[in-house]
Design a protein around this motif. Structure first.
Motif, mmCIF file in Angstrom:
data_model
loop_
_atom_site.group_PDB
_atom_site.id
_atom_site.type_symbol
_atom_site.label_atom_id
_atom_site.label_comp_id
_atom_site.label_asym_id
_atom_site.label_seq_id
_atom_site.Cartn_x
_atom_site.Cartn_y
_atom_site.Cartn_z
ATOM 1 N N LEU A 1 0.829 -1.204 0.000
ATOM 2 C CA LEU A 1 0.000 0.000 0.000
ATOM 3 C C LEU A 1 0.865 1.256 0.000
ATOM 4 O O LEU A 1 0.578 2.219 -0.724
ATOM 5 C CB LEU A 1 -0.916 0.002 1.227
ATOM 6 N N LEU A 2 1.918 1.248 0.790
ATOM 7 C CA LEU A 2 2.797 2.420 0.853
ATOM 8 C C LEU A 2 3.452 2.689 -0.492
ATOM 9 O O LEU A 2 3.510 3.842 -0.949
ATOM 10 C CB LEU A 2 3.863 2.196 1.932
ATOM 11 N N ILE A 3 3.942 1.631 -1.147
ATOM 12 C CA ILE A 3 4.581 1.815 -2.452
ATOM 13 C C ILE A 3 3.579 2.318 -3.487
ATOM 14 O O ILE A 3 3.887 3.187 -4.306
ATOM 15 C CB ILE A 3 5.215 0.488 -2.903
ATOM 16 N N LEU B 1 2.895 5.997 -2.752
ATOM 17 C CA LEU B 1 4.033 6.830 -3.134
ATOM 18 C C LEU B 1 4.129 6.987 -4.650
ATOM 19 O O LEU B 1 4.413 8.073 -5.157
ATOM 20 C CB LEU B 1 5.323 6.222 -2.586
ATOM 21 N N ALA B 2 3.893 5.892 -5.374
ATOM 22 C CA ALA B 2 3.931 5.966 -6.834
ATOM 23 C C ALA B 2 2.853 6.890 -7.370
ATOM 24 O O ALA B 2 3.081 7.680 -8.283
ATOM 25 C CB ALA B 2 3.776 4.563 -7.421
ATOM 26 N N MET B 3 1.651 6.783 -6.783
ATOM 27 C CA MET B 3 0.550 7.638 -7.233
ATOM 28 C C MET B 3 0.825 9.102 -6.917
ATOM 29 O O MET B 3 0.635 9.987 -7.756
ATOM 30 C CB MET B 3 -0.749 7.191 -6.564
ATOM 31 N N PHE B 4 1.318 9.402 -5.695
ATOM 32 C CA PHE B 4 1.606 10.780 -5.314
ATOM 33 C C PHE B 4 2.731 11.363 -6.157
ATOM 34 O O PHE B 4 2.697 12.540 -6.532
ATOM 35 C CB PHE B 4 1.984 10.848 -3.830
ATOM 36 N N THR B 5 3.729 10.537 -6.459
ATOM 37 C CA THR B 5 4.846 11.014 -7.282
ATOM 38 C C THR B 5 4.379 11.419 -8.670
ATOM 39 O O THR B 5 4.747 12.474 -9.187
ATOM 40 C CB THR B 5 5.921 9.924 -7.397
#
Length: 274
Positions: free
Chosen positions: A248-250, A253-257
């Motif tokens: 979930l964290l990855i 982070l990918a979506m926010f990036t």
């Protein structure tokens, strides 16, 4: 060759797999060069041509250890993303007769790095193995490199790379494509859950004597359950929650990036003009 991953899996790759992939690549490369020389005399057309080959890797997974013993070639057309299913099933059946304990663990290809187009063949094999591994052999010669030019990707890494390379298409944003991708996964899980419920209700009714007993169906269910790992241990719950939270964290982070990158690019012209 043995290595450990960040997820806790240990991979053991037997030399035969590397030999098979190298032989596959060499044959295709030689055939391509022979075909090119027969049709043109311009040497510039042959320089830098690096074909990609595809195949399946087979072996055994015992707990957290994945051991890859052998491999076989696949008939895959990257231009149309078409996989010859009949050829794959025939190969799988033949290997099952010789090596009954071996399963398809994933697939292999050649190249310097994983590409976004690799998701097509990766998804095509997920009906055989829900978490296929990806063995990538780099055929380029690097005299300074001491390690073998082999990289093993797990499904999580490939999925994150795919999300990170999402680009707007047909007027849609990267966030829209990600949402559609996650919606498709949610629908697949929802359908799987509904089918498991139907099977459970059927077995309960069979146990109560409401419907006749079917031994063939019971054998299939028993065979399916024996393939599942033990999931009632405390260690499994801890490992599952840890990997679930990391995934979930990855994903976040990918979506926010991606969202931050496209927002910065959208405001950049106004900033420059100001």
């Amino acid at each position: 060759m043995a290595s450990s991953s960040s997820s806790g899996l240990t991979f053991k790759l037997h030399p035969l797999v590397i030999v098979n992939i190298s032989d596959h690549y060499t044959r295709v490369k030689s055939q391509m060069n022979h075909s090119s020389s027969a049709t043109t005399t311009n040497d510039d057309n042959n320089n830098g041509a690096q074909p990609r080959v595809y195949g399946c890797v087979i072996g055994i997974q015992r707990g957290r250890t994945v051991e890859i013993f052998n491999s076989f070639e696949l008939l895959y057309d990257p231009s149309t993303h078409s996989l010859d299913r009949a050829f794959l099933e025939k190969k799988q059946e033949l290997y099952k007769k010789v090596f009954p304990h071996f399963y398809i663990l994933g697939w292999y290809s050649t190249g310097s790095d994983a590409q976004e187009s690799d998701m097509h063949i990766h998804k095509a094999l997920m009906d055989i193995n829900e978490s296929p591994v990806y063995v990538l052999l780099n055929p380029s010669i690097n005299p300074a490199q001491k390690d073998l030019p082999v990289t093993i990707f797990e499904s999580e890494r490939i999925s994150v790379d795919h999300v990170a390379h999402l680009k707007p298409s047909d007027g849609g944003s990267a966030a829209t494509q990600l949402a559609a991708h996650l919606t498709g996964i949610h629908s697949a899980i929802k359908m799987l859950n509904s089918r498991i419920r139907v099977l459970h209700h059927y077995l309960v009714a069979m146990q109560k004597g409401e419907i006749p007993c079917e031994n063939s169906l019971l054998r299939q269910v028993s065979s399916l359950l024996r393939r599942l790992p033990a999931i009632e241990s405390e260690k499994f719950q801890d490992d599952f929650l840890m990997e679930y939270n990391d995934t979930l964290l990855i994903a976040y982070l990918a979506m926010f990036t991606n969202c931050a990158r496209y927002n910065i690019l959208s405001f950049l012209p106004d900033f420059v003009s100001f």
